[in-house]
Design a protein around this motif. Sequence first.
Motif, PDB file in Angstrom:
ATOM      1  N   MET A   1       0.862  -1.040  -0.343  1.00 15.29           N
ATOM      2  CA  MET A   1      -0.105   0.081  -0.010  1.00 15.29           C
ATOM      3  C   MET A   1       0.978   1.551  -0.109  1.00 15.29           C
ATOM      4  N   PRO A   2       0.815   1.897  -0.896  1.00 16.85           N
ATOM      5  CA  PRO A   2       1.679   3.384  -0.824  1.00 16.85           C
ATOM      6  C   PRO A   2       1.310   4.284   0.604  1.00 16.85           C
ATOM      7  N   ALA A   3       2.276   4.772   0.925  1.00 18.83           N
ATOM      8  CA  ALA A   3       1.724   5.765   2.021  1.00 18.83           C
ATOM      9  C   ALA A   3       2.550   6.592   1.323  1.00 18.83           C
ATOM     10  N   GLY A   4       2.135   8.256   2.244  1.00 23.19           N
ATOM     11  CA  GLY A   4       2.587   9.717   1.972  1.00 23.19           C
ATOM     12  C   GLY A   4       2.057  10.205   3.153  1.00 23.19           C
ATOM     13  N   PHE A   5       2.072  11.807   2.554  1.00 24.21           N
ATOM     14  CA  PHE A   5       1.020  12.654   3.205  1.00 24.21           C
ATOM     15  C   PHE A   5       0.638  14.440   2.483  1.00 24.21           C
ATOM     16  N   GLN A   6      -0.583  14.419   2.528  1.00 27.15           N
ATOM     17  CA  GLN A   6      -0.880  15.343   1.598  1.00 27.15           C
ATOM     18  C   GLN A   6      -2.342  16.440   2.069  1.00 27.15           C
ATOM     19  N   CYS A   7      -2.449  17.194   2.449  1.00 28.24           N
ATOM     20  CA  CYS A   7      -3.539  17.954   2.582  1.00 28.24           C
ATOM     21  C   CYS A   7      -3.736  19.157   1.440  1.00 28.24           C
ATOM     22  N   PHE A   8      -5.100  19.158   1.865  1.00 27.38           N
ATOM     23  CA  PHE A   8      -6.217  19.872   1.189  1.00 27.38           C
ATOM     24  C   PHE A   8      -7.052  21.050   1.589  1.00 27.38           C
ATOM     25  N   ASN A   9      -7.573  21.411   0.637  1.00 27.50           N
ATOM     26  CA  ASN A   9      -8.667  22.720   1.487  1.00 27.50           C
ATOM     27  C   ASN A   9      -9.608  22.117   1.437  1.00 27.50           C
ATOM     28  N   ALA A  10     -10.413  23.592   1.528  1.00 25.57           N
ATOM     29  CA  ALA A  10     -11.895  23.404   1.699  1.00 25.57           C
ATOM     30  C   ALA A  10     -12.441  22.437   0.584  1.00 25.57           C
ATOM     31  N   SER A  11     -11.914  23.248  -0.250  1.00 25.42           N
ATOM     32  CA  SER A  11     -12.687  22.574  -1.836  1.00 25.42           C
ATOM     33  C   SER A  11     -12.431  21.474  -2.068  1.00 25.42           C
ATOM     34  N   GLY A  12     -11.127  20.658  -1.341  1.00 23.39           N
ATOM     35  CA  GLY A  12     -10.828  18.930  -1.882  1.00 23.39           C
ATOM     36  C   GLY A  12      -9.094  19.977  -3.239  1.00 23.39           C
ATOM     37  N   VAL A  13      -8.822  20.972  -2.833  1.00 21.70           N
ATOM     38  CA  VAL A  13      -7.991  21.442  -3.626  1.00 21.70           C
ATOM     39  C   VAL A  13      -5.902  20.605  -2.900  1.00 21.70           C
ATOM     40  N   LEU A  14      -5.424  20.406  -3.101  1.00 23.01           N
ATOM     41  CA  LEU A  14      -4.015  19.843  -3.032  1.00 23.01           C
ATOM     42  C   LEU A  14      -3.110  21.136  -2.991  1.00 23.01           C
ATOM     43  N   THR A  15      -3.069  21.489  -1.427  1.00 21.88           N
ATOM     44  CA  THR A  15      -2.063  22.177  -1.248  1.00 21.88           C
ATOM     45  C   THR A  15      -1.206  21.978  -0.253  1.00 21.88           C
ATOM     46  N   PHE A  16      -0.393  20.712  -0.802  1.00 21.12           N
ATOM     47  CA  PHE A  16       0.737  20.079   0.083  1.00 21.12           C
ATOM     48  C   PHE A  16       0.562  18.933   0.098  1.00 21.12           C
ATOM     49  N   GLU A  17       2.209  18.202   0.004  1.00 24.73           N
ATOM     50  CA  GLU A  17       2.109  17.016  -0.260  1.00 24.73           C
ATOM     51  C   GLU A  17       4.128  16.727   0.197  1.00 24.73           C
ATOM     52  N   ALA A  18       4.177  15.234   0.386  1.00 23.39           N
ATOM     53  CA  ALA A  18       5.298  14.976   0.699  1.00 23.39           C
ATOM     54  C   ALA A  18       6.518  15.646  -0.005  1.00 23.39           C
ATOM     55  N   LEU A  19       6.650  15.875  -1.029  1.00 24.10           N
ATOM     56  CA  LEU A  19       7.959  15.961  -1.836  1.00 24.10           C
ATOM     57  C   LEU A  19       7.992  17.044  -2.232  1.00 24.10           C
ATOM     58  N   ASP A  20       7.034  18.086  -1.032  1.00 20.30           N
ATOM     59  CA  ASP A  20       7.056  19.636  -1.173  1.00 20.30           C
ATOM     60  C   ASP A  20       7.790  20.634  -0.382  1.00 20.30           C
ATOM     61  N   TYR A  21       8.734  21.676  -0.130  1.00 24.12           N
ATOM     62  CA  TYR A  21       9.739  21.972   0.539  1.00 24.12           C
ATOM     63  C   TYR A  21       9.186  22.442   1.099  1.00 24.12           C
ATOM     64  N   ILE A  22       9.442  23.045   2.803  1.00 27.13           N
ATOM     65  CA  ILE A  22       9.021  24.108   3.830  1.00 27.13           C
ATOM     66  C   ILE A  22      10.194  24.367   3.740  1.00 27.13           C
ATOM     67  N   GLY A  23      10.480  25.772   4.045  1.00 26.21           N
ATOM     68  CA  GLY A  23      11.719  26.325   4.825  1.00 26.21           C
ATOM     69  C   GLY A  23      11.622  26.769   6.030  1.00 26.21           C
ATOM     70  N   ARG A  24      12.721  26.696   6.549  1.00 25.03           N
ATOM     71  CA  ARG A  24      12.587  27.412   7.900  1.00 25.03           C
ATOM     72  C   ARG A  24      13.817  28.743   8.047  1.00 25.03           C
ATOM     73  N   VAL A  25      12.553  29.807   8.177  1.00 25.94           N
ATOM     74  CA  VAL A  25      13.132  31.349   8.244  1.00 25.94           C
ATOM     75  C   VAL A  25      13.740  31.068   9.290  1.00 25.94           C
ATOM     76  N   LEU A  26      15.447  32.023   9.286  1.00 26.04           N
ATOM     77  CA  LEU A  26      16.142  31.497  11.013  1.00 26.04           C
ATOM     78  C   LEU A  26      16.079  33.124  10.839  1.00 26.04           C
ATOM     79  N   GLY A  27      16.173  34.180  10.537  1.00 27.35           N
ATOM     80  CA  GLY A  27      15.738  35.168  10.762  1.00 27.35           C
ATOM     81  C   GLY A  27      15.631  36.821   9.653  1.00 27.35           C
ATOM     82  N   ARG A  28      15.669  37.733  10.004  1.00 31.58           N
ATOM     83  CA  ARG A  28      15.011  39.276   9.594  1.00 31.58           C
ATOM     84  C   ARG A  28      16.183  40.126   9.463  1.00 31.58           C
TER      85      ARG A  28
END
Length: 101
Positions: A1-28
Amino acid sequence: MPAGFQCFNASGVLTFEALDYIGRVLGRIAIVGANGPGSIVDAGLLAGTPFGIFFLTSVSTGLNTYKTVTITINGSTLSWTFVDGSTAGNSPDGFIIYGLK
């Protein structure tokens, strides 16, 4: 069985999945163009692939005369300089957000 992570908005549109980058802000960093170029040292920049983005907040004279900002990251040092635009121009005010990809 495939495994992964996906997030959808209220309209069912994919907004994030496991292959997307999430950056980490260190400063301003607040940039006052009149103060000229500068640099900061942050050891956190060594922990991954660093990035820096400049956001313009104001220019002291017309928007047709300005300098652009160049960001350089070398090891744990983030530096910024101003590069002449099409005219002599003014150095812009703004801020740099930096972090890791």
